[in-house]
Enzyme design. Structure first.
Site, PDB file in Angstrom:
ATOM      1  N   ASP A  35       8.915 -15.855  11.541  1.00  0.00           N
ATOM      2  CA  ASP A  35       8.100 -14.965  10.710  1.00  0.00           C
ATOM      3  C   ASP A  35       8.831 -14.694   9.395  1.00  0.00           C
ATOM      4  O   ASP A  35      10.066 -14.677   9.356  1.00  0.00           O
ATOM      5  CB  ASP A  35       7.836 -13.636  11.443  1.00  0.00           C
ATOM      6  CG  ASP A  35       6.540 -12.974  10.990  1.00  0.00           C
ATOM      7  OD1 ASP A  35       6.455 -12.582   9.810  1.00  0.00           O
ATOM      8  OD2 ASP A  35       5.607 -12.875  11.803  1.00  0.00           O
ATOM      9  N   THR A  39       3.310  -9.890   6.271  1.00  0.00           N
ATOM     10  CA  THR A  39       2.400  -8.841   6.758  1.00  0.00           C
ATOM     11  C   THR A  39       2.866  -8.307   8.108  1.00  0.00           C
ATOM     12  O   THR A  39       2.424  -7.243   8.535  1.00  0.00           O
ATOM     13  CB  THR A  39       0.948  -9.362   6.902  1.00  0.00           C
ATOM     14  OG1 THR A  39       0.948 -10.462   7.813  1.00  0.00           O
ATOM     15  CG2 THR A  39       0.374  -9.811   5.574  1.00  0.00           C
ATOM     16  N   GLY A  40       3.755  -9.025   8.779  1.00  0.00           N
ATOM     17  CA  GLY A  40       4.310  -8.562  10.052  1.00  0.00           C
ATOM     18  C   GLY A  40       5.490  -7.640   9.822  1.00  0.00           C
ATOM     19  O   GLY A  40       6.008  -7.543   8.702  1.00  0.00           O
ATOM     20  N   ASP A  60       9.848 -19.186   6.434  1.00  0.00           N
ATOM     21  CA  ASP A  60       8.510 -19.289   5.849  1.00  0.00           C
ATOM     22  C   ASP A  60       7.899 -20.635   6.234  1.00  0.00           C
ATOM     23  O   ASP A  60       8.541 -21.679   6.045  1.00  0.00           O
ATOM     24  CB  ASP A  60       8.648 -19.182   4.320  1.00  0.00           C
ATOM     25  CG  ASP A  60       7.321 -18.902   3.640  1.00  0.00           C
ATOM     26  OD1 ASP A  60       6.335 -19.611   3.933  1.00  0.00           O
ATOM     27  OD2 ASP A  60       7.278 -17.971   2.816  1.00  0.00           O
ATOM     28  N   SER A  85      -7.562 -12.102   6.280  1.00  0.00           N
ATOM     29  CA  SER A  85      -8.387 -11.317   5.370  1.00  0.00           C
ATOM     30  C   SER A  85      -9.184 -12.175   4.385  1.00  0.00           C
ATOM     31  O   SER A  85      -8.616 -12.902   3.548  1.00  0.00           O
ATOM     32  CB  SER A  85      -7.559 -10.284   4.600  1.00  0.00           C
ATOM     33  OG  SER A  85      -8.261  -9.818   3.481  1.00  0.00           O
ATOM     34  N   SER A 124     -10.577 -19.471  13.665  1.00  0.00           N
ATOM     35  CA  SER A 124     -11.285 -18.236  13.302  1.00  0.00           C
ATOM     36  C   SER A 124     -12.798 -18.390  13.392  1.00  0.00           C
ATOM     37  O   SER A 124     -13.350 -19.454  13.089  1.00  0.00           O
ATOM     38  CB  SER A 124     -10.907 -17.857  11.871  1.00  0.00           C
ATOM     39  OG  SER A 124     -11.758 -16.844  11.388  1.00  0.00           O
ATOM     40  N   SER A 125     -13.447 -17.285  13.745  1.00  0.00           N
ATOM     41  CA  SER A 125     -14.913 -17.255  13.778  1.00  0.00           C
ATOM     42  C   SER A 125     -15.494 -17.426  12.371  1.00  0.00           C
ATOM     43  O   SER A 125     -16.681 -17.734  12.229  1.00  0.00           O
ATOM     44  CB  SER A 125     -15.411 -15.941  14.375  1.00  0.00           C
ATOM     45  OG  SER A 125     -14.969 -14.854  13.598  1.00  0.00           O
ATOM     46  N   TYR A 148     -10.649 -18.225   2.729  1.00  0.00           N
ATOM     47  CA  TYR A 148     -10.014 -18.070   4.056  1.00  0.00           C
ATOM     48  C   TYR A 148     -10.702 -18.963   5.084  1.00  0.00           C
ATOM     49  O   TYR A 148     -10.035 -19.667   5.859  1.00  0.00           O
ATOM     50  CB  TYR A 148     -10.076 -16.607   4.491  1.00  0.00           C
ATOM     51  CG  TYR A 148      -9.609 -16.366   5.916  1.00  0.00           C
ATOM     52  CD1 TYR A 148      -8.253 -16.411   6.246  1.00  0.00           C
ATOM     53  CD2 TYR A 148     -10.523 -16.097   6.936  1.00  0.00           C
ATOM     54  CE1 TYR A 148      -7.824 -16.205   7.557  1.00  0.00           C
ATOM     55  CE2 TYR A 148     -10.101 -15.885   8.246  1.00  0.00           C
ATOM     56  CZ  TYR A 148      -8.755 -15.939   8.554  1.00  0.00           C
ATOM     57  OH  TYR A 148      -8.340 -15.732   9.846  1.00  0.00           O
ATOM     58  N   LYS A 152      -9.220 -22.103   7.515  1.00  0.00           N
ATOM     59  CA  LYS A 152      -9.242 -22.131   8.977  1.00  0.00           C
ATOM     60  C   LYS A 152      -9.998 -23.364   9.487  1.00  0.00           C
ATOM     61  O   LYS A 152      -9.662 -23.915  10.533  1.00  0.00           O
ATOM     62  CB  LYS A 152      -9.858 -20.832   9.514  1.00  0.00           C
ATOM     63  CG  LYS A 152      -8.924 -19.638   9.355  1.00  0.00           C
ATOM     64  CD  LYS A 152      -7.744 -19.772  10.316  1.00  0.00           C
ATOM     65  CE  LYS A 152      -6.605 -18.846  10.036  1.00  0.00           C
ATOM     66  NZ  LYS A 152      -5.526 -18.911  11.020  1.00  0.00           N
TER      67      LYS A 152
END
Ligand SMILES: NC(=O)c1ccc[n+]([C@@H]2O[C@H](COP(=O)([O-])OP(=O)(O)OC[C@H]3O[C@@H](n4cnc5c(N)ncnc54)[C@H](O)[C@@H]3O)[C@@H](O)[C@H]2O)c1
Length: 325
Positions: A35, A39-40, A60, A85, A124-125, A148, A152
């Protein structure tokens, strides 16, 4: 999958990744977490720092050398690292592309070169894009509605090509609006559930985009952990080199969601039931309705989700109350 296998969780300091690290360690696996803490957060995984079965690689995925280092000696990869996002990707498509596509490709190459047994990744959906059909079945997708969503979808294309070209086993999990403990309520790109929970706890008015009749298949983290476990361990040869909806299979409108949140939170603070709910304009790139068919996961992986949305929400709300207050 034999116990004591080594599993690399990329994005392991994030919401979903940290839950996967915790689950795998509890199950007796050795875990490597890669990581860059963009964002984590270290506090999501700090309880493992003294665990000899846990190794942290701060690095990274845009850097192939970091990927190579992390994947050394690893048996399986759960690739969660990405910039999430839709609005972030609309504001900065170049960075989202670099992390979500180039970073993904770097990880696939590193996994292939290291002889990893299986590469399970967060899809992702959003890949369903402008397809209006409901429920969403894996084989019917539309055109992406955001940068985004493009990234995906490209992940799925690369995974498919890598499995055919190099023989690496890949499984993509199309997550549908995941929620639960450790999902970040802060920042401009916070997801709707933690954002609304925090606002309600602070007696601030949540703002629903649009009239609140948009709906989502909100999916509790335990169901996502279960799908990752099944994807890692399946021995069914027909179940690999494909993608699965990862959801509960029920949809809830934003208005209903806020109603549940007020109901569950007002058990801790009755004033929360009186907080006024506001409405704003619809958001660019948002699809009106999302509902998964989970038949494929049931059929090929034996998936039986144990938490419906409301049961998951009760647990999540309790966690936020204990951790945000
Ligand atoms: N949460 C959801 O509802 C949802 C829905 C669909 C798909 N997903 C996907 O699931 C995955 C995990 O999402 P999440 O909700 O846990 O988000 P998150 O932001 O909490 O976790 C992402 C993690 O990846 C790390 N990361 C980001 N860029 C990196 C880089 N360049 N190198 C190394 N690490 C990097 C971050 O620091 C963070 O720890 C992502 O791939 C996301 O696109 C999530």
């Amino acid at each position: 999958m034999e116990k004591k296998s080594i599993v690399l969780v990329t994005g392991g300091a994030g919401f979903i990744g940290s839950n996967l690290c915790e689950f795998l360690l509890d199950e007796g696996y050795q875990v490597v977490c890669l990581d860059n803490f963009s964002t984590g957060k270290p506090e999501n995984i700090q309880q493992h720092f003294t665990n000899p079965s846990f190794r942290l690689v701060v690095g990274d995925i845009r850097n192939p050398e970091d990927c190579r280092k992390a994947v050394e000696g690893v048996d399986y990869v759960l690739h969660e690292a990405a910039l999430g996002s839709v609005p972030r990707s609309i504001k900065d498509p170049v960075t989202t592309n670099a992390v979500n596509i180039s970073g993904f490709l770097n990880m696939l190459v590193a996994a292939r070169d290291a002889g990893v047994k299986r590469f399970v990744y967060a899809a992702s959906s959003s890949t369903y894009g402008d397809s209006a059909s409901l429920p969403k079945v894996e084989e019917v997708i539309g055109k992406p509605l955001s940068p985004y969503a493009v990234t995906k979808y490209v992940n799925e294309l690369y995974a498919d090509v890598f499995s055919k070209t190099y023989g690496i086993e890949c499984i993509g999990l199309r997550y549908f609006n995941v929620f639960g403990r450790r999902q970040d309520p802060n920042g401009a790109y916070a997801a709707v559930i933690p954002l609304f929970v925090k606002q309600l706890i602070d007696h601030q008015s949540p703002v629903i985009n649009g009239d609140g009749e948009y709906s989502r298949d909100f999916t509790y983290i335990e169901n996502v952990i279960l799908m990752n476990k099944l994807a890692l361990t399946t021995q069914n040869k027909e179940a690999v080199n494909t993608v699965y909806n990862t959801a509960f299979g029920e949809r809830t409108t934003l208005n209903q969601l806020v109603g549940y949140l007020q109901e569950y939170l007002s058990e801790f603070d009755p004033e929360i039931a009186k907080v006024e709910i506001k409405h704003g304009p619809n958001r660019l790139g948002d699809i009106p309705h999302s509902l998964a068919s989970i038949d494929k996961a049931k059929r090929l992986l034996g998936y039986q989700p144990s938490f419906n949305m409301r049961d998951g929400l009760k647990e999540a709300v309790r966690w936020y109350w204990q951790n945000l207050k």
